[in-house]
Every structure is written in structure tokens, then in C-alpha cells.
Scaffold this motif. Sequence first.
Motif, PDB file in Angstrom:
ATOM      1  N   ILE A  39       0.858  -1.170   0.152  1.00 17.40           N
ATOM      2  CA  ILE A  39      -0.161  -0.038   0.159  1.00 17.40           C
ATOM      3  C   ILE A  39       0.870   1.268   0.071  1.00 17.40           C
ATOM      4  O   ILE A  39       0.520   2.105  -0.892  1.00 17.40           O
ATOM      5  CB  ILE A  39      -0.893  -0.057   1.383  1.00 17.40           C
ATOM      6  N   PHE A  40       1.743   1.115   0.957  1.00 23.37           N
ATOM      7  CA  PHE A  40       2.568   2.573   1.119  1.00 23.37           C
ATOM      8  C   PHE A  40       3.819   2.680   0.497  1.00 23.37           C
ATOM      9  O   PHE A  40       4.391   3.990   0.063  1.00 23.37           O
ATOM     10  CB  PHE A  40       2.620   2.729   2.501  1.00 23.37           C
ATOM     11  N   LYS A  41       4.403   1.586  -0.042  1.00 17.81           N
ATOM     12  CA  LYS A  41       5.663   1.719  -0.799  1.00 17.81           C
ATOM     13  C   LYS A  41       5.519   1.412  -2.234  1.00 17.81           C
ATOM     14  O   LYS A  41       6.155   1.984  -3.227  1.00 17.81           O
ATOM     15  CB  LYS A  41       6.603   0.689  -0.226  1.00 17.81           C
ATOM     16  N   GLN A  42       4.482   0.631  -2.736  1.00 16.80           N
ATOM     17  CA  GLN A  42       3.762   0.207  -3.963  1.00 16.80           C
ATOM     18  C   GLN A  42       2.835   0.870  -4.499  1.00 16.80           C
ATOM     19  O   GLN A  42       2.818   0.948  -5.756  1.00 16.80           O
ATOM     20  CB  GLN A  42       3.944  -1.283  -4.243  1.00 16.80           C
ATOM     21  N   GLY A  43       2.128   1.562  -3.738  1.00 17.95           N
ATOM     22  CA  GLY A  43       0.975   2.442  -4.373  1.00 17.95           C
ATOM     23  C   GLY A  43      -0.093   1.648  -4.673  1.00 17.95           C
ATOM     24  O   GLY A  43      -1.091   2.371  -5.308  1.00 17.95           O
ATOM     25  N   LEU A  44      -0.380   0.311  -4.014  1.00 17.76           N
ATOM     26  CA  LEU A  44      -1.554  -0.407  -4.105  1.00 17.76           C
ATOM     27  C   LEU A  44      -2.584   0.075  -3.281  1.00 17.76           C
ATOM     28  O   LEU A  44      -2.346   0.531  -2.300  1.00 17.76           O
ATOM     29  CB  LEU A  44      -1.076  -1.780  -3.736  1.00 17.76           C
ATOM     30  N   SER A  45      -3.718   0.171  -3.868  1.00 14.29           N
ATOM     31  CA  SER A  45      -4.735   0.720  -2.799  1.00 14.29           C
ATOM     32  C   SER A  45      -5.287  -0.191  -1.661  1.00 14.29           C
ATOM     33  O   SER A  45      -5.151  -1.351  -1.827  1.00 14.29           O
ATOM     34  CB  SER A  45      -6.069   1.180  -3.605  1.00 14.29           C
ATOM     35  N   THR A  62      -5.359  -5.418 -11.762  1.00 12.84           N
ATOM     36  CA  THR A  62      -4.740  -5.553 -10.631  1.00 12.84           C
ATOM     37  C   THR A  62      -4.065  -6.713 -10.430  1.00 12.84           C
ATOM     38  O   THR A  62      -2.701  -6.705  -9.691  1.00 12.84           O
ATOM     39  CB  THR A  62      -5.914  -5.706  -9.442  1.00 12.84           C
ATOM     40  N   THR A  65      -0.446  -6.092 -11.979  1.00 17.54           N
ATOM     41  CA  THR A  65       0.247  -5.111 -11.343  1.00 17.54           C
ATOM     42  C   THR A  65       0.920  -6.089 -10.155  1.00 17.54           C
ATOM     43  O   THR A  65       1.999  -5.866  -9.785  1.00 17.54           O
ATOM     44  CB  THR A  65      -0.682  -3.950 -10.587  1.00 17.54           C
TER      45      THR A  65
END
Length: 84
Positions: A39-45, A62, A65
Motif C-alpha cells: 500500500i504505502f511503498k508500491q502504491g496499491l490501494s 490488478t 500489477t
Amino acid sequence: MTNCVTLQLKKRGCEVTMISYKPFYNTLRQKGFTEYGLIFKQGLSANTIHRIKKGEAITTKTLDTLCSILECKVEDIIVYEADE
């Protein structure tokens, strides 16, 4: 229900397990990733992680990704479980 990370389909009032995200968490661990990192490093929701946890559908984009981030195959994220 034995596994909370499965996609379910209603069929004649019964739940039928079809797609399971069981391999996702094994792959995540093997590759040294965490949900937080996705979530916070790879930008996945966060919603995507929530959907996986709840066994809800995710898009093929998804999946693509996730495969790119984790450098894995689709079968390392999902598996089809036939109704027995």
C-alpha cells in the motif's frame, strides 16, 4: 466457510467457492513483502487489499500489477477451486 479469502458465487441459495487468494499470502511472505509495503511503498490501494482479504473480485489489471510487483505468475496469487 473454511477460508475467508475466497471469491464466492451464489448458486441456488448455496455458496460455491471458485477463486481463492490462498497463494497470495504465501507469495507475499516468500517475496518479503507486507500488506503495508504494497500500500504505502508500491502504491496499491488499501481497498484492493481489503477486497482480497474479503475474497472479493479484483481486476485482471490488478492481478497484472501484483504479478509485476511480486515478480510472480498469476497462479502465485489466485487459484481456481472447482466445486466438488
